[in-house]
Structures are given as C-alpha cells and as structure tokens.
Design a protein around this motif. Structure first.
Motif, PDB file in Angstrom:
ATOM      1  N   PRO A  33       0.839  -1.200   0.000  1.00 15.93           N
ATOM      2  CA  PRO A  33       0.000   0.000   0.000  1.00 15.93           C
ATOM      3  C   PRO A  33       0.880   1.259   0.000  1.00 15.93           C
ATOM      4  O   PRO A  33       1.858   1.345   0.745  1.00 15.93           O
ATOM      5  N   GLY A  34       0.550   2.202  -0.843  1.00 22.20           N
ATOM      6  CA  GLY A  34       1.343   3.418  -0.990  1.00 22.20           C
ATOM      7  C   GLY A  34       1.541   4.188   0.301  1.00 22.20           C
ATOM      8  O   GLY A  34       2.602   4.768   0.525  1.00 22.20           O
ATOM      9  N   ASN A  35       0.529   4.180   1.178  1.00 17.29           N
ATOM     10  CA  ASN A  35       0.668   4.939   2.422  1.00 17.29           C
ATOM     11  C   ASN A  35       1.759   4.362   3.335  1.00 17.29           C
ATOM     12  O   ASN A  35       2.304   5.068   4.166  1.00 17.29           O
ATOM     13  N   LYS A  36       2.145   3.097   3.145  1.00 20.00           N
ATOM     14  CA  LYS A  36       3.244   2.522   3.922  1.00 20.00           C
ATOM     15  C   LYS A  36       4.599   2.990   3.411  1.00 20.00           C
ATOM     16  O   LYS A  36       5.616   2.782   4.059  1.00 20.00           O
ATOM     17  N   GLY A  52       4.928   6.261   2.457  1.00 20.69           N
ATOM     18  CA  GLY A  52       4.907   7.711   2.583  1.00 20.69           C
ATOM     19  C   GLY A  52       4.212   8.405   1.430  1.00 20.69           C
ATOM     20  O   GLY A  52       4.283   9.625   1.295  1.00 20.69           O
ATOM     21  N   LEU A  53       3.540   7.643   0.586  1.00 20.04           N
ATOM     22  CA  LEU A  53       2.785   8.220  -0.527  1.00 20.04           C
ATOM     23  C   LEU A  53       1.370   8.530  -0.061  1.00 20.04           C
ATOM     24  O   LEU A  53       0.866   7.925   0.882  1.00 20.04           O
ATOM     25  N   SER A  54       0.728   9.449  -0.731  1.00 20.64           N
ATOM     26  CA  SER A  54      -0.656   9.744  -0.383  1.00 20.64           C
ATOM     27  C   SER A  54      -1.567   8.669  -0.971  1.00 20.64           C
ATOM     28  O   SER A  54      -1.313   8.148  -2.046  1.00 20.64           O
ATOM     29  N   GLY A  55      -2.591   8.339  -0.264  1.00 23.26           N
ATOM     30  CA  GLY A  55      -3.539   7.338  -0.729  1.00 23.26           C
ATOM     31  C   GLY A  55      -3.130   5.936  -0.320  1.00 23.26           C
ATOM     32  O   GLY A  55      -2.032   5.693   0.165  1.00 23.26           O
ATOM     33  N   LYS A  56      -4.069   5.014  -0.532  1.00 22.94           N
ATOM     34  CA  LYS A  56      -3.842   3.622  -0.155  1.00 22.94           C
ATOM     35  C   LYS A  56      -3.720   2.711  -1.370  1.00 22.94           C
ATOM     36  O   LYS A  56      -3.774   1.491  -1.235  1.00 22.94           O
TER      37      LYS A  56
END
Length: 90
Positions: A50-53, A55-59
């Motif tokens: 998942p992108g939020n893991k 440090g990206l915005s969104g899942k």
C-alpha cells in the motif's frame, strides 16, 4: 519510456534469463521471487505494498522491485546518488 508493470518485468526476465516468478508466501500471494537458474539465489523480488506505507498519499497498492545487485553495482549507484537507501516505485 515504456511503462513498466509486473507482466513487463516477468516477460523480460523470462526472455533474458529464462526465469519464472516464484510465489513463496501464503500470507503475501502477490510477492514474486526471481532466482538465478544456476545457483537458485534470488536476484529480485517484486512486492505489492500500500502506498501509504511508503509515505505516498492514498492507499493504492504499488509494486516495488527489489533488485539484489551486488556490491560493485551498489558502489557505482551510491557514487552517483549519494544516498544509502533508494528505491523505485513501478
């Protein structure tokens, strides 16, 4: 530049190295290991995270290719990019 995705990578390593992805973990069924045919050691693993893991915005799930490049290539890359850790999101 051509967009890279999982299938592009699998097609490339099949053609170039004769490698098929291996799916080793029941808990992570999309994680694919790429191994050398001669010695069975891994040279790459494709992970879906998942992108939020990261440090990206969104899942949204993103694919990460972790390449075991060896010490000589690592030295060349860290000379060009003076960071100790880096990565590319596909």
């Amino acid at each position: 530049m051509r967009d890279m995705d999982r299938q592009n990578i699998f097609d490339y390593v099949k053609k170039k190295y004769g490698t098929e992805p291996e799916y080793l973990w029941e808990r992570y069924p999309s994680y694919a290991v790429l191994r050398h045919q001669d010695n069975g050691k891994w040279y790459g693993i494709l992970l879906s995270v998942p992108g939020n893991k990261l440090g990206l915005s969104g899942k949204d799930v993103v694919d990460i290719l972790d390449v075991n490049s060896g010490f000589q290539l690592y030295n060349k890359i860290t000379y060009i990019y003076p960071l100790r850790t880096f990565g590319f999101v596909l």
